[in-house]
Design an enzyme around this catalytic site. Structure first.
Site, short mmCIF file in Angstrom:
data_model
loop_
_atom_site.label_atom_id
_atom_site.label_comp_id
_atom_site.label_asym_id
_atom_site.label_seq_id
_atom_site.Cartn_x
_atom_site.Cartn_y
_atom_site.Cartn_z
N HIS A 538 0.85 -1.20 0.00
CA HIS A 538 0.00 0.00 0.00
C HIS A 538 0.88 1.25 0.00
CE1 HIS A 538 -3.44 -2.46 2.09
NE2 HIS A 538 -3.34 -2.72 0.80
N HIS A 581 -7.22 -0.33 3.20
CA HIS A 581 -6.62 -0.73 1.93
C HIS A 581 -6.82 0.46 0.99
CE1 HIS A 581 -5.97 -5.05 2.81
NE2 HIS A 581 -6.76 -4.72 3.79
#
Ligand code: FAD
Length: 632
Positions: A538, A581
């Site tokens: 990420h 996320h």
């Protein structure tokens, strides 16, 4: 070849921007993508085949980090998708959003309220086409809030829904988490994710397949004559007009197909969407960055913008897993190939069974779930005392960025104090999830909890080391360089252990595998974690949206400082990692970027025509735009 807009990178945000811009038939848009169209591959479209086949080889840049000082000198892999759709092709399809306070913090850092939750929500909603849960999914515990989602069948693009299969142990885990004080979430995308629930997925409910950025933004519009997509095209640099003072103007883009050089001319703007590692790389190859770093790499500096590639930050991932007496877990798929074949047939025939799920029940933890008040106060006090020392350490000799990182840390610590920081994701995996390969662990069934550090204070960098466009950059996320990051991740393992042994999850628990019962103190857990933690892929922040005097690279209209017509739309612009996320936020950025670019074009056309009606037209334009955003 000449196009109005050239988008570098046909990934998550890149395809969103290109697709939205090309809705206007009066402009031409080209996308240059290093990978190819992989939508038709099973490992892409079957939810349960995530990470298999060529997903983590050909479709993955698999960037290697430099040795990580705080992780026993290990070189970690940061996965990033390579193909039309980018990382949305190979990601785990989890689609929640972060806490509203984190989006508000971007606005606060940039002194611009348009980058706050309330003003960004319309773009989140615009990007998605949400299918509410059916009776089976409702009965399985899925919850959603209608006001939070996009249902517009003509405007919505990314198909969002829920899987057709749920493991029993996920429900047990949610109950255990609720018993430990986590509220049951009405919707993990509602901006208040300190709760536990079932996350939405990027799944097409009509046929239970993955919906990547290609499925959402390209395939239905591939016929547009004003949209060119060049596959297998690795961009080597942006070409600038000769300039004597003033802002740099991009006039073209150079790229390689099968090592053959080509160029494409640009009449309006270049949009850089090559991801948080790819975009700073292209900018540096184009001579924009820290002159010393560019000279060392053999690239002639064109614009000294020393924070390009700095401020890089990423989520890190760890696990606690246990042996279980439950007979059906994902482990069975790996151990029993005839069972796996039967499940795949079931998916192909009925779109159900174990392969229909990208299973993620998740809970987002606040500081109070991890630390005692005294522990937390001590950690915050230490972080505040050492704030400038860390800001200097992380900013690579750049005084403006020192101020920027200090400002980020102040915001982060404030959120810690208010219990709004949300430093950890806890998510339940119905099977083994951990660092040990299948051949090196007992061949039994497991239940696992993934512990992801969501609010790292550590900052690193990514820079080119060579002028060769095919060479990988030196990626240094500087994982675990801040003591609060270490304490939070260790605290997460303790919380995961409490969850695994809390009722009713304790009914399926038959002993701990990892970290292992011998890791009976924080110090021992920390030592183990240093040898195993991994990137959660990420990565953000390498071309951060921040004021220039805080070391930012782009302004709030996404334009690179010192350039006239280059914007960035991808994960690079997010200044600090968020408590979720990332992909839903990246689609939002793509939508917002297209809106900003379209508005800039219309405004410039209105003002460039010698028309006395122009101010009135502009007023109507902004009014109309506000109304349109309000309606989605
Ligand atoms: C394995 C994995 C699992 C993940 N799981 C989840 C999840 O479940 N949920 C979630 O929300 N997020 C998840 N993420 C993160 C999320 O998918 C990414 O943050 C997001 O997709 C990034 O979008 P982007 O537009 O910034 O970059 P990308 O989507 O990566 O797009 C960048 C594109 O640029 C191209 N490119 C790069 N360099 C060049 C060049 N020089 N020339 C031409 N093209 C170039 C790349 O090939 C790529 O297509 C995951 C990521 C990975 C890798």
């Amino acid at each position: 070849l000449s196009y109005d807009y050239v988008v570098i990178g046909g990934g998550t945000a890149g395809l969103a921007v290109a697709s939205r811009l090309s809705e206007d038939t009066s402009v031409t848009v080209a996308v240059l993508e290093a990978g190819f169209d992989a939508e038709g591959l099973r490992e892409v479209f079957v939810p349960g085949l995530i990470g298999s086949g060529i997903a983590f080889t050909t479709l993955d840049w698999a960037y290697k980090t430099v040795p990580q000082t705080n992780l026993n000198g290990r070189n970690l892999t940061v996965h990033a998708g390579k193909g039309l759709g980018g990382s949305s092709l190979i990601n785990a399809m989890i689609f929640p959003r972060a806490g509203k306070e984190q989006y508000d913090a971007w606005g606060q850092l940039n002194n611009d309220s348009s980058w706050t939750w309330d003003n960004l929500l319309p773009f989140f909603k615009k990007s998605e086409l949400f299918t509410p849960p059916n009776a089976f999914q409702n009965a399985s515990g899925v919850r959603y809030e209608e006001a939070m989602h996009g249902f517009n069948v003509t405007e919505g693009r990314v198909k969002v829904g829920f899987p057709n299969y749920f493991f029993n142990q996920s429900a047990l885990w949610r109950k255990a988490a609720e018993g430990l004080g986590f509220p049951a979430s009405p919707d993990l995308a509602n901006g208040d994710p300190h709760a536990v629930g079932i996350a939405p997925n990027t799944i097409d409910a009509a046929n239970n397949t993955r919906c990547s950025a290609a499925c959402a933004y390209l395939t239905p519009f591939g016929h547009r004559t004003n949209l060119l997509v060049v596959q297998n095209a690795t961009v080597s640099r942006i070409i600038w007009a000769d300039s004597t003072g003033g802002n740099l103007r991009a006039i073209g883009v150079e790229y390689l197909v099968n090592n053959q050089n080509s160029t494409i001319d640009v009449s309006k703007e270049v949009i850089l969407s090559a991801g948080a590692i790819g975009s700073p790389k292209v900018l540096e190859l184009s001579g924009v960055g820290n002159s010393t770093i560019l000279n060392t790499a053999g690239v002639k500096p064109v614009l000294h913008l020393p924070t390009v590639g700095e401020n890089f930050n990423d989520h890190v991932h760890s696990w606690a897993n246990a042996f279980t007496n439950i007979t059906l877990t994902k482990d069975v798929l790996q151990r029993n190939s005839s069972f796996a074949d039967a499940q795949l047939l079931l998916w192909l025939r009925d779109r159900t069974g174990l392969y229909s799920a990208a299973p993620r029940s998740m809970g987002i933890a606040a500081p109070s779930d991890i630390f005692s008040r005294t522990q937390l106060n001590d950690l915050i006090e230490q972080a505040e005392t050492n704030l400038m020392r860390f800001a200097e350490q992380f900013s690579n000799g750049n005084p403006n960025l020192t101020k920027g990182i200090a400002a980020q840390h102040r915001i982060a610590l404030d959120l810690y104090k208010q219990d709004k920081s949300l430093p950890l994701e806890m998510n339940a995996e119905p099977g083994y999830s951990g660092p040990t390969s299948i051949g090196n662990r007992p061949g039994v069934n497991y239940t696992s909890i993934n512990v992801v550090l969501y609010a790292p204070l550590s900052r690193g960098r990514t820079h080119i080391v060579s002028a060769d466009p095919h060479a990988q950059p030196a990626v240094d996320p500087a994982y675990w360089a801040h003591p609060l990051d270490v304490a939070a991740q260790v605290g997460g393992i303790n919380l995961a252990r409490r969850m695994l042994t809390a009722p009713p999850l304790d009914t399926i628990y038959t002993g701990e595998f990892e970290p292992g019962e011998d890791k009976d103190s924080d110090a021992k857990i920390e030592e183990w974690l240093r040898s195993v933690v991994a990137s959660d892929n990420h990565e953000v922040g390498s071309l951060a949206m921040m004021p220039r005097d805080l070391g930012g690279v782009v302004d709030t209209s996404l334009k690179v400082y010192g350039t006239a017509n280059v914007r960035v739309a991808d994960a690079s612009i997010i200044p600090f990692t968020i408590s979720a996320h990332t992909v839903s936020t990246i689609y939002m950025i793509g939508e917002r970027a297209a809106d900003i670019i379209r508005a800039a074009r219309i405004e410039s056309e209105l003002f460039s025509s010698p028309n006395w009606l122009a101010p009135l037209q502009t007023a109507f334009f902004w009014l109309g735009r506000g109304l349109a955003n309000w309606l989605v």
